[in-house]
Structure formats: structure tokens, C-alpha cells
Design an enzyme around this catalytic site. Structure first.
Site, PDB file in Angstrom:
ATOM      1  N   ASP A  98       0.809  -1.204   0.000  1.00 52.33           N
ATOM      2  CA  ASP A  98       0.000   0.000   0.000  1.00 52.33           C
ATOM      3  C   ASP A  98       0.847   1.260   0.000  1.00 52.33           C
ATOM      4  OD1 ASP A  98      -2.289   1.609   0.235  1.00 52.33           O
ATOM      5  OD2 ASP A  98      -2.038   1.685   2.395  1.00 52.33           O
ATOM      6  N   ASP A 300      -2.870   6.188  -5.367  1.00 54.66           N
ATOM      7  CA  ASP A 300      -2.921   5.120  -4.368  1.00 54.66           C
ATOM      8  C   ASP A 300      -3.088   3.763  -5.040  1.00 54.66           C
ATOM      9  OD1 ASP A 300      -3.220   3.847  -1.840  1.00 54.66           O
ATOM     10  OD2 ASP A 300      -5.390   4.019  -1.993  1.00 54.66           O
TER      11      ASP A 300
END
Length: 417
Positions: A98, A300
């Protein structure tokens, strides 16, 4: 994973990859749905659910004034997994990767309360390289809330009743043939919730606790294959291996900006959006980062479908409706009925960043479900900030130059890198 900030900054930088930093490293990423037999409609629905959930938790984080608030660890957080190992002797560690968080953590024995995972739970008592961090360590003192006994213990509640509790420690991580010593991580003994097939998380954010910061890596890149091609891995590259191949097109570069309220995230300055030759009449301030930390645009890996500030989304949706002459489906997504099964010919969408244009072909912003006869926009409208999701990033090789504070990208066939 946007908003999941379980440790603060000031974690040590590593000085070794088996005695030297891993300046050149390749890791193959697996999509979370790759081992399940979902249809296109199911994949789209699951991606939309995950995106909407992450939207909700980020909005809660920005509006909640309590110092005890922590965003949720939830079964729908995260999109891509990486396989590594932890400890000596090592055991498998399947982690969500992430770019929107910093923490490296995994579930640990004794497992007082843990979610199901596909591999054995890591047992620190069986590892010769596990070392709890003392209360006097900078890492422990940097935590907002901790308890020392005399090890540095942390406990966090989450907004959806999920929680994690454990010890902050250092350990050896193994990436293929490469081992990295003394990585600071969270060893969670009580973790409520679920996390697909993962056993924890590896953060690639901008904070000192992330993997890239601890390794002292100045650049990394990835090239994501579509989640509709669930059996194809995506490369994550560190060091000189991260460099872009310019033979597939002209490299575009834009500055990475930073939000003092969310310092872990990678912000981009989005100026506008075009569809084909039409520059959409979106007000200049729509995507601006506000002084209170709201707004802005984050890139992201942990968000599936791009979320656009509602004012911008409405204009994008209106333009797409004017191009697609098909009946609308009554749903929360912008979906059309493909009555003839013929897919409309759509122009490229162009995201105009400061100094760079990211061109999205139709496959990067529309989803075609031929079996159900659906043609859907792979974006959702939100309030409080925009996120460039991984569906829009597919088949674009994206380079994060941390030393130079730049994001560069070039079209690529990710399955061939």
C-alpha cells in the site's frame, strides 16, 4: 491503505540487505481477487465496494476530532498482495502492499484474537532474529499511544470495531533470495477484522516507517495489470530496476506534493480533465488541496476505482452520457445497457497534472461486461478529496522518485515488464 496509520514516524532506516541496501529488487504483486473465480460484474462490484468503504473511512478520519481515532482495518482494504517471509527460520508472510500507509505489520503468536489467514501465524518465540523494541527507543516514544511492560506495546481501536494490539519490534524480512535485517514492524497479538488472503500490511508511504524509507530506497516503480486479468502478476521494482523504458512512449513527469495533515500520502496537482478534444469545464479549485488538509488528489495502489470530487465527477459523467447513446441502468454506478453487445467507440480521457498529461484509453476508465451487457464508468463521485485508483493506473509504468520528489509515468504492457 488510505488512513491506516498504526505507527508514527521516526522508525530507523536500515543499513543492510544482507550487509547492503537492496538497491535492485523485483517483487511480483498478486491482486486480492486473483485466486477467486469472480465474473466481471462481481469483480467490478467488489472493487466499487472497496473504493466506497475506503472513501467512508477517509472522510471519518478527516472529520473526527478525537485523538483516539484510527481509521479502520477492514476486510475490503487493500488491492494487491506481495509474498515475502519473516523471521529466522522464516515463514511465509502474505502482505497487502500500500502506497497510502507506512506501517509494516503481521499477526503474531500467541494469537489472542486474530482473523483467518492462509499461512501459519508468525511466532516470535521461534525466531532467533525477533527483538522487541524497548520503551526508551525512539520508535516507541514516537507512538501516540503505547504501554510499556517493559516492551513497547501498542493498542488501537478502529472506527468499525476492528482493532490491533501487540508489540513493536524488529525482525528479518526475506524477499526471494534477499534478506533484510532489523526491520521495525508491528507484531499484532489481537487483531479483529479480516483482510482477504493477507497476514498483514507492507506500507510504501512517505513516512519513515514504510518499507522504502527503512530501506533508504530513493526510487521505486510498479506496473499494474488489470484486476480483470486476475492470473497475471504485476511487477514492483526498487532501485535501478525501477527505471522507466521510454521506448513505449514519451515519459511524463509531475511534482509530488505533500499534505501536512496526511504526510504519508503521495499527492498530485490535478489541473483538469479532457475527454477527447474537449477540455471539461471543471472549476480550477475542484481538485485543490485545501489549507485544512481536505481536498487534493492522492495516487494510491490500495484504491480500486478512481474517486473524483463530486463537482468534477458530475461534469465527467455528463460528458460521458453525451457520448454514449445507450440507456442508463438504475444503479449507484454510471452504467449503460449494451443491448446490441456492441461497445461504443470512446475517446481517450486525459488527466492534466502540473507539467504532465496522463492519457487513459477507454479500457482504463470504462468497464465492459459483455456477459451482462453492461458498460460502466470505473469512477465514483465523492466529497472531501480525490484518489487516482489502480484501475486507472493499469498498463502505465509509474515511477516514484523519492529523492527528487517527482512522479513519472509512461504507457507500458505491464505483463511484459
Amino acid at each position: 491503505m488510505l488512513g491506516i496509520l498504526l505507527v508514527a514516524s521516526s522508525l530507523l532506516f536500515l543499513a543492510s540487505l544482507s550487509a547492503s541496501p537492496p538497491v535492485d529488487l523485483r517483487i511480483n504483486l498478486i491482486h486480492i481477487d486473483s485466486r477467486s473465480n469472480f465474473s466481471t460484474s462481481e469483480l467490478f462490484h467488489r472493487a466499487s465496494q472497496r473504493t466506497r468503504y475506503r472513501t467512508k473511512t477517509r472522510e471519518l478520519k478527516l472529520t473526527n476530532s478525537s485523538p483516539n481515532f484510527r481509521s479502520s482495518l477492514h476486510s475490503m482494504d487493500g488491492e494487491y498482495l506481495l509474498e515475502l517471509a519473516i523471521g529466522t527460520p522464516s515463514i511465509p508472510f502474505m502482505a497487502i502492499v500500500d502506497t497510502g500507509s507506512d506501517l509494516i505489520w503481521t499477526q503474531c503468536e500467541p494469537c489472542i484474537s486474530c482473523f483467518a489467514q492462509p499461512t501459519p501465524v508468525y511466532d516470535p518465540s521461534r525466531s532467533s532474529t525477533f527483538s522487541p523494541l524497548p520503551c526508551s527507543s525512539p520508535q516507541c516514544e514516537s507512538l501516540a499511544y503505547y504501554n510499556c511492560t517493559p516492551e513497547c506495546r501498542y493498542y488501537y481501536n478502529y472506527s468499525d470495531s476492528a482493532s490491533t494490539q501487540g508489540v513493536l519490534a524488529t525482525e528479518t524480512l526475506i524477499f526471494g533470495a534477499h534478506s533484510v535485517r532489523d526491520v521495525a514492524f508491528g507484531c499484532g497479538h489481537a487483531n479483529l477484522g479480516a483482510s482477504f488472503n493477507s497476514t498483514g500490511t507492507v506500507g510504501l508511504g512517505r513516512g519513515h516507517g514504510s518499507l522504502v524509507s527503512q530501506l533508504g530506497i530513493e526510487k521505486f516503480s510498479y506496473c499494474l495489470t488489470s484486476f480483470l486479468e486476475s492470473n497475471i502478476t504485476s511487477p514492483l521494482l526498487f532501485g535501478s530496476m525501477a527505471d522507466l523504458n521510454t521506448s513505449s512512449g514519451a515519459t511524463q513527469s509531475t511534482l509530488l506534493t505533500q499534505n501536512p495533515f496526511d504526510p504519508s500520502f503521495y499527492y498530485l496537482d490535478l489541473k483538469g480533465i479532457s475527454i477527447g478534444e474537449t477540455l471539461l469545464p471543471i472549476r480550477a479549485e475542484t481538485f485543490e488541496l485545501k489549507k485544512d488538509g481536505s481536498g487534493g488528489v492522492i495516487i494510491d495502489t490500495g484504491t480500486a476505482l478512481t474517486r473524483l470530487e463530486q463537482a468534477g465527477y458530475d461534469i465527467v459523467a455528463r460528458e460521458i452520457k453525451s457520448i454514449v447513446n445507450l440507456p442508463l441502468v438504475n444503479s449507484s454506478e454510471l452504467c449503460f445497457t449494451l443491448s446490441s453487445r456492441l461497445v461504443p467507440n470512446m475517446p481517450d480521457m486525459i488527466l492534466h497534472f502540473e507539467g504532465a498529461n496522463m492519457t487513459l484509453p477507454m479500457d482504463n476508465y470504462m468497464i465492459v461486461d459483455s456477459n451482462k451487457g453492461l458498460f460502466c464508468l470505473a469512477m465514483i463521485g465523492v466529497s472531501g478529496g480525490s484518489i487516482l485508483g489502480n484501475y486507472q493506473q493499469k498498463n502505465i509504468h509509474i515511477l516514484y522518485n523519492l529523492a527528487g520528489g517527482m512522479l513519472s509515468f509512461v504507457p507500458a504492457k505491464c505483463s511484459e515488464i
